[in-house]
Design a protein around this motif. Structure first.
Motif, PDB file in Angstrom:
ATOM      1  N   SER A  65      60.029 -10.000  25.419  1.00 19.20           N
ATOM      2  CA  SER A  65      58.615 -10.049  25.767  1.00 19.20           C
ATOM      3  C   SER A  65      58.133  -8.706  26.289  1.00 19.20           C
ATOM      4  CB  SER A  65      58.378 -11.130  26.830  1.00 19.20           C
ATOM      5  OG  SER A  65      58.663 -12.401  26.304  1.00 19.20           O
ATOM      6  N   GLN A  66      58.993  -7.990  27.013  1.00 23.80           N
ATOM      7  CA  GLN A  66      58.605  -6.689  27.547  1.00 23.80           C
ATOM      8  C   GLN A  66      58.525  -5.651  26.431  1.00 23.80           C
ATOM      9  OE1 GLN A  66      60.894  -5.350  30.888  1.00 23.80           O
ATOM     10  NE2 GLN A  66      60.056  -3.294  30.824  1.00 23.80           N
ATOM     11  N   MET A  67      59.444  -5.722  25.472  1.00 25.17           N
ATOM     12  CA  MET A  67      59.472  -4.739  24.394  1.00 25.17           C
ATOM     13  C   MET A  67      58.425  -5.032  23.331  1.00 25.17           C
ATOM     14  SD  MET A  67      63.548  -3.979  23.926  1.00 25.17           S
ATOM     15  CE  MET A  67      63.239  -2.477  23.003  1.00 25.17           C
ATOM     16  N   ILE A  68      58.044  -6.316  23.207  1.00 28.92           N
ATOM     17  CA  ILE A  68      57.033  -6.694  22.212  1.00 28.92           C
ATOM     18  C   ILE A  68      55.935  -7.472  22.940  1.00 28.92           C
ATOM     19  CG2 ILE A  68      56.633  -7.754  19.959  1.00 28.92           C
ATOM     20  CD1 ILE A  68      59.630  -7.746  19.504  1.00 28.92           C
ATOM     21  N   PRO A  69      55.027  -6.773  23.629  1.00 25.90           N
ATOM     22  CA  PRO A  69      53.975  -7.457  24.385  1.00 25.90           C
ATOM     23  C   PRO A  69      53.149  -8.368  23.487  1.00 25.90           C
ATOM     24  CG  PRO A  69      54.053  -5.117  24.923  1.00 25.90           C
ATOM     25  CD  PRO A  69      54.948  -5.317  23.734  1.00 25.90           C
ATOM     26  N   GLY A  70      52.816  -9.528  24.010  1.00 23.75           N
ATOM     27  CA  GLY A  70      52.011 -10.464  23.243  1.00 23.75           C
ATOM     28  C   GLY A  70      52.803 -11.294  22.266  1.00 23.75           C
ATOM     29  N   LEU A  71      54.135 -11.197  22.312  1.00 19.00           N
ATOM     30  CA  LEU A  71      54.969 -11.978  21.391  1.00 19.00           C
ATOM     31  C   LEU A  71      54.666 -13.465  21.528  1.00 19.00           C
ATOM     32  CD1 LEU A  71      57.322 -11.960  19.341  1.00 19.00           C
ATOM     33  CD2 LEU A  71      58.891 -12.194  21.283  1.00 19.00           C
ATOM     34  N   LEU A  72      54.515 -13.920  22.762  1.00 20.64           N
ATOM     35  CA  LEU A  72      54.099 -15.297  23.043  1.00 20.64           C
ATOM     36  C   LEU A  72      52.932 -15.249  24.021  1.00 20.64           C
ATOM     37  CD1 LEU A  72      57.494 -17.177  23.537  1.00 20.64           C
ATOM     38  CD2 LEU A  72      55.944 -17.367  21.582  1.00 20.64           C
ATOM     39  N   GLY A  73      51.882 -16.001  23.732  1.00 14.14           N
ATOM     40  CA  GLY A  73      50.770 -16.090  24.657  1.00 14.14           C
ATOM     41  C   GLY A  73      51.179 -16.810  25.925  1.00 14.14           C
ATOM     42  N   GLY A  74      50.412 -16.619  26.987  1.00 11.42           N
ATOM     43  CA  GLY A  74      50.765 -17.201  28.271  1.00 11.42           C
ATOM     44  C   GLY A  74      50.896 -18.706  28.215  1.00 11.42           C
ATOM     45  N   GLU A  75      49.886 -19.389  27.624  1.00  6.97           N
ATOM     46  CA  GLU A  75      49.940 -20.843  27.564  1.00  6.97           C
ATOM     47  C   GLU A  75      51.063 -21.322  26.652  1.00  6.97           C
ATOM     48  OE1 GLU A  75      46.201 -22.500  26.546  1.00  6.97           O
ATOM     49  OE2 GLU A  75      45.148 -21.666  28.294  1.00  6.97           O
ATOM     50  N   GLN A  76      51.282 -20.621  25.546  1.00  5.49           N
ATOM     51  CA  GLN A  76      52.350 -21.002  24.628  1.00  5.49           C
ATOM     52  C   GLN A  76      53.710 -20.844  25.292  1.00  5.49           C
ATOM     53  OE1 GLN A  76      52.531 -18.634  21.084  1.00  5.49           O
ATOM     54  NE2 GLN A  76      54.059 -19.941  20.084  1.00  5.49           N
ATOM     55  N   ALA A  77      53.911 -19.725  25.976  1.00  4.17           N
ATOM     56  CA  ALA A  77      55.182 -19.484  26.651  1.00  4.17           C
ATOM     57  C   ALA A  77      55.424 -20.517  27.743  1.00  4.17           C
ATOM     58  CB  ALA A  77      55.200 -18.076  27.237  1.00  4.17           C
ATOM     59  N   GLN A  78      54.367 -20.844  28.514  1.00  4.36           N
ATOM     60  CA  GLN A  78      54.522 -21.829  29.588  1.00  4.36           C
ATOM     61  C   GLN A  78      54.830 -23.205  29.023  1.00  4.36           C
ATOM     62  OE1 GLN A  78      54.541 -20.892  32.785  1.00  4.36           O
ATOM     63  NE2 GLN A  78      55.222 -22.968  33.278  1.00  4.36           N
ATOM     64  N   GLY A  79      54.219 -23.544  27.887  1.00  3.33           N
ATOM     65  CA  GLY A  79      54.506 -24.831  27.259  1.00  3.33           C
ATOM     66  C   GLY A  79      55.949 -24.932  26.801  1.00  3.33           C
ATOM     67  N   LEU A  80      56.453 -23.858  26.197  1.00  2.00           N
ATOM     68  CA  LEU A  80      57.852 -23.845  25.772  1.00  2.00           C
ATOM     69  C   LEU A  80      58.781 -23.947  26.968  1.00  2.00           C
ATOM     70  CD1 LEU A  80      57.714 -21.045  23.038  1.00  2.00           C
ATOM     71  CD2 LEU A  80      58.057 -23.497  22.654  1.00  2.00           C
ATOM     72  N   LEU A  81      58.438 -23.239  28.048  1.00  7.10           N
ATOM     73  CA  LEU A  81      59.264 -23.258  29.252  1.00  7.10           C
ATOM     74  C   LEU A  81      59.317 -24.654  29.859  1.00  7.10           C
ATOM     75  CD1 LEU A  81      60.856 -21.437  31.272  1.00  7.10           C
ATOM     76  CD2 LEU A  81      58.730 -21.224  32.554  1.00  7.10           C
ATOM     77  N   ASN A  82      58.169 -25.299  29.933  1.00  5.08           N
ATOM     78  CA  ASN A  82      58.132 -26.645  30.509  1.00  5.08           C
ATOM     79  C   ASN A  82      58.911 -27.638  29.653  1.00  5.08           C
ATOM     80  OD1 ASN A  82      56.587 -25.817  32.671  1.00  5.08           O
ATOM     81  ND2 ASN A  82      54.637 -26.319  31.688  1.00  5.08           N
ATOM     82  N   GLY A  83      58.810 -27.503  28.344  1.00  5.43           N
ATOM     83  CA  GLY A  83      59.559 -28.391  27.467  1.00  5.43           C
ATOM     84  C   GLY A  83      61.055 -28.200  27.613  1.00  5.43           C
ATOM     85  N   GLN A  84      61.480 -26.944  27.693  1.00  6.95           N
ATOM     86  CA  GLN A  84      62.899 -26.664  27.866  1.00  6.95           C
ATOM     87  C   GLN A  84      63.391 -27.161  29.221  1.00  6.95           C
ATOM     88  OE1 GLN A  84      63.940 -22.566  27.306  1.00  6.95           O
ATOM     89  NE2 GLN A  84      66.131 -22.956  27.222  1.00  6.95           N
ATOM     90  N   ARG A  85      62.554 -27.026  30.258  1.00 10.17           N
ATOM     91  CA  ARG A  85      62.929 -27.501  31.585  1.00 10.17           C
ATOM     92  C   ARG A  85      63.188 -29.013  31.566  1.00 10.17           C
ATOM     93  NH1 ARG A  85      59.003 -25.409  34.170  1.00 10.17           N
ATOM     94  NH2 ARG A  85      60.086 -23.702  35.209  1.00 10.17           N
ATOM     95  N   GLN A  86      62.305 -29.751  30.906  1.00 13.63           N
ATOM     96  CA  GLN A  86      62.473 -31.200  30.826  1.00 13.63           C
ATOM     97  C   GLN A  86      63.732 -31.572  30.057  1.00 13.63           C
ATOM     98  OE1 GLN A  86      60.688 -33.574  32.399  1.00 13.63           O
ATOM     99  NE2 GLN A  86      59.570 -31.886  33.371  1.00 13.63           N
ATOM    100  N   ARG A  87      64.025 -30.869  28.979  1.00 12.92           N
ATOM    101  CA  ARG A  87      65.250 -31.153  28.208  1.00 12.92           C
ATOM    102  C   ARG A  87      66.500 -30.885  29.044  1.00 12.92           C
ATOM    103  NH1 ARG A  87      62.076 -28.848  24.145  1.00 12.92           N
ATOM    104  NH2 ARG A  87      63.007 -26.785  24.443  1.00 12.92           N
ATOM    105  N   LEU A  88      66.481 -29.788  29.782  1.00  6.93           N
ATOM    106  CA  LEU A  88      67.626 -29.458  30.623  1.00  6.93           C
ATOM    107  C   LEU A  88      67.834 -30.495  31.720  1.00  6.93           C
ATOM    108  CD1 LEU A  88      67.148 -25.604  30.930  1.00  6.93           C
ATOM    109  CD2 LEU A  88      69.152 -26.744  29.976  1.00  6.93           C
TER     110      LEU A  88
END
Length: 255
Positions: free
Chosen positions: A170-193
Motif C-alpha cells: 500500500s505504501q509503494m502503490i498508493p491508492g491500491l485499495l480505497g479506504g472503505e474497500q480496505a476496511q471492508g476486507l479487514l473486517n471480513g478477515q477479522r471475522q473469519r479469524l
C-alpha cells in the motif's frame, strides 16, 4: 500455531519503564502479566512472518516490508500507545495486579508464557494434541472461553502479523485499495479469524492450562468473570489494539 501465540498477547510489556514499577502500578501490572516474555515471543513471530516473504518478493519490496513492519512495531511506540490506552480504559489496576501476583495468577502466567515459546510453537506446528479431559474440566474451560476476549485478541495479532506485506504494498502503490474497500476486507478477515480461533479455543485452553488443577481453574474463572476481571480483560484488549495500531485512528488516540 500463530493463533496460539495470539491468544495470550492481550497487552504488551514496558521494558523501557521497568525501573518505574515501584511507583507505577500500570507498569507493574504489565510485568506481573508476563508481558516482557510475551513481547519477545511476538517479535520472534514478526521475524518469522518477515522471513516468509524473503524468497517470494523482489528485494526492494521485501526490504520495504521489513522496514515498514519494524517501524510499525517499534517497541517504544507500541509501549506508548498501549500504556496510554490502559491508563484510559482501566481506572483501577490494583485488583488485576493483586490476582496476577497471587500463586494462582503466577501459575497462569507461567503456563501462558511456556505455551508461546518458540520451541513449543514449533512442536505444535501441525496442531495442538486433542485433549481427553472429562466433562467437569471441559465445563470449566467453557466458562473461561466465555469470560476471556481470546478470539478477539487472537484475530488482532494474526491480522497484524499477516498484514506486514499489505502495508508495504500500500505504501509503494498508493491508492491500491480505497479506504472503505480496505476496511471492508479487514473486517471480513477479522471475522473469519475469530471464527477459526473460536472453533478450537476450548482445546487450546485445555492444553495451555493443563497443569492447573480444577480448583485453580475455578479461581481463575472467578476473577475473569468478576467485574474487576472483565474490566481488566476489556482494557487489555483495547491496549492490544492500540499497541498494534489496528484501527486507522488508533495512533492519534493513543498519543
Amino acid at each position: 500455531m500463530r493463533a496460539l501465540l495470539a491468544v495470550f498477547l492481550l497487552i504488551f510489556t514496558l521494558p523501557s519503564l521497568a525501573a518505574n514499577t515501584a511507583t507505577d502500578p500500570y507498569v507493574e501490572l504489565y510485568r506481573a502479566g508476563g508481558w516482557p516474555e510475551q513481547r519477545a515471543h511476538f517479535h520472534d513471530a514478526l521475524k518469522a512472518a518477515q522471513q516468509r516473504y524473503r524468497n517470494s518478493l523482489p528485494p526492494a519490496i521485501y526490504q520495504a516490508l521489513v522496514d515498514n513492519s519494524n517501524q510499525r512495531f517499534a517497541p517504544a511506540a507500541m509501549d506508548q500507545r498501549a500504556l496510554a490506552s490502559l491508563r484510559q480504559q482501566l481506572p483501577n489496576p490494583q485488583p488485576a495486579l493483586t490476582f496476577l501476583q497471587s500463586p494462582v495468577g503466577r501459575k497462569i502466567i507461567a503456563s501462558e508464557v511456556q505455551a508461546t515459546r518458540r520451541a513449543q510453537l514449533a512442536q505444535n506446528a501441525q496442531g495442538i494434541p486433542r485433549s481427553q479431559a472429562g466433562a467437569t474440566r471441559r465445563l470449566l474451560i467453557g466458562h473461561l472461553v466465555q469470560a476471556l476476549p481470546a478470539k478477539e485478541a487472537g484475530a488482532e495479532v494474526s491480522l497484524a502479523l499477516a498484514g506486514v506485506a499489505a502495508d508495504s504494498l500500500s505504501q509503494m502503490i498508493p491508492g491500491l485499495l480505497g479506504g472503505e474497500q480496505a476496511q471492508g476486507l479487514l473486517n471480513g478477515q477479522r471475522q473469519r479469524l475469530m471464527g477459526q480461533i473460536a472453533g478450537d479455543l476450548d482445546n487450546t485452553l485445555l492444553y495451555v492450562y493443563r497443569d492447573l488443577s480444577d480448583f485453580e481453574l475455578e479461581e481463575y474463572i472467578s476473577f475473569a468473570e468478576s467485574a474487576a476481571g472483565q474490566a481488566y480483560y476489556q482494557a487489555a484488549l483495547a491496549a492490544l489494539r492500540a499497541g498494534l495500531n489496528a484501527e486507522p485512528n488508533t495512533a492519534s488516540a493513543g498519543q
